[in-house]
Design a protein around this motif. Sequence first.
Motif, PDB file in Angstrom:
ATOM      1  N   MET A   1      -3.545  -9.528  -0.463  1.00  0.00           N
ATOM      2  CA  MET A   1      -2.797  -8.794   0.524  1.00  0.00           C
ATOM      3  C   MET A   1      -3.112  -7.294   0.456  1.00  0.00           C
ATOM      4  N   LEU A   2      -3.333  -6.807  -0.748  1.00  0.00           N
ATOM      5  CA  LEU A   2      -3.584  -5.369  -0.888  1.00  0.00           C
ATOM      6  C   LEU A   2      -4.818  -4.933  -0.112  1.00  0.00           C
ATOM      7  N   THR A   3      -5.926  -5.616  -0.330  1.00  0.00           N
ATOM      8  CA  THR A   3      -7.158  -5.215   0.350  1.00  0.00           C
ATOM      9  C   THR A   3      -7.113  -5.548   1.840  1.00  0.00           C
ATOM     10  N   THR A   4      -6.459  -6.632   2.194  1.00  0.00           N
ATOM     11  CA  THR A   4      -6.340  -6.970   3.607  1.00  0.00           C
ATOM     12  C   THR A   4      -5.488  -5.938   4.326  1.00  0.00           C
ATOM     13  N   LEU A   5      -4.384  -5.535   3.711  1.00  0.00           N
ATOM     14  CA  LEU A   5      -3.544  -4.507   4.323  1.00  0.00           C
ATOM     15  C   LEU A   5      -4.263  -3.168   4.401  1.00  0.00           C
ATOM     16  N   GLN A   6      -5.060  -2.855   3.404  1.00  0.00           N
ATOM     17  CA  GLN A   6      -5.736  -1.563   3.357  1.00  0.00           C
ATOM     18  C   GLN A   6      -6.942  -1.510   4.297  1.00  0.00           C
ATOM     19  N   ARG A  17       2.584  -1.277   7.874  1.00  0.00           N
ATOM     20  CA  ARG A  17       1.529  -1.758   6.973  1.00  0.00           C
ATOM     21  C   ARG A  17       1.554  -0.990   5.653  1.00  0.00           C
ATOM     22  N   ASP A  18       1.757   0.339   5.715  1.00  0.00           N
ATOM     23  CA  ASP A  18       1.832   1.137   4.490  1.00  0.00           C
ATOM     24  C   ASP A  18       3.043   0.756   3.645  1.00  0.00           C
ATOM     25  N   ASN A  19       4.179   0.474   4.283  1.00  0.00           N
ATOM     26  CA  ASN A  19       5.378   0.053   3.548  1.00  0.00           C
ATOM     27  C   ASN A  19       5.163  -1.299   2.869  1.00  0.00           C
ATOM     28  N   ILE A  20       4.546  -2.225   3.569  1.00  0.00           N
ATOM     29  CA  ILE A  20       4.252  -3.536   2.977  1.00  0.00           C
ATOM     30  C   ILE A  20       3.282  -3.368   1.814  1.00  0.00           C
ATOM     31  N   PHE A  21       2.265  -2.525   1.995  1.00  0.00           N
ATOM     32  CA  PHE A  21       1.276  -2.272   0.944  1.00  0.00           C
ATOM     33  C   PHE A  21       1.959  -1.746  -0.315  1.00  0.00           C
ATOM     34  N   LYS A  22       2.846  -0.768  -0.165  1.00  0.00           N
ATOM     35  CA  LYS A  22       3.561  -0.213  -1.318  1.00  0.00           C
ATOM     36  C   LYS A  22       4.395  -1.276  -2.016  1.00  0.00           C
TER      37      LYS A  22
END
Length: 106
Positions: A1-6, A17-22
């Motif tokens: 999820m981290l790389t997909t979100l980024q 997207r940034d909130n989910i990433f955090k």
Amino acid sequence: MLTTLQFGKLPIDKQIRDNIFKGVLQFAALNLVIGLAIPHVDNVGHIGGLLAGLLLGIVFGKHLDDSKESRKYRRIAWLSLILLYLLALTYVLLAWNGITFNVHRT
């Protein structure tokens, strides 16, 4: 999820997207800290899973849309990953049974 979100092309607002990433990053870090705190928990497996997940996110993250090109890319990527896995598994099984391969230069 981290790389997909980024790096992925997702139809999600950047702030969401940034909130989910955090949140996902905090969850991963918390799991590693808990793994360090609890005796008899081997964090090597957790780190291996994290690295494998990051790799899969990099490979598939930019190709999640429903276009013909993305479907073809995902199909080739999955087949390549399965082939690599089978080759690695074959090597491990042969090495486990004492069968080795030596390459000699002449």
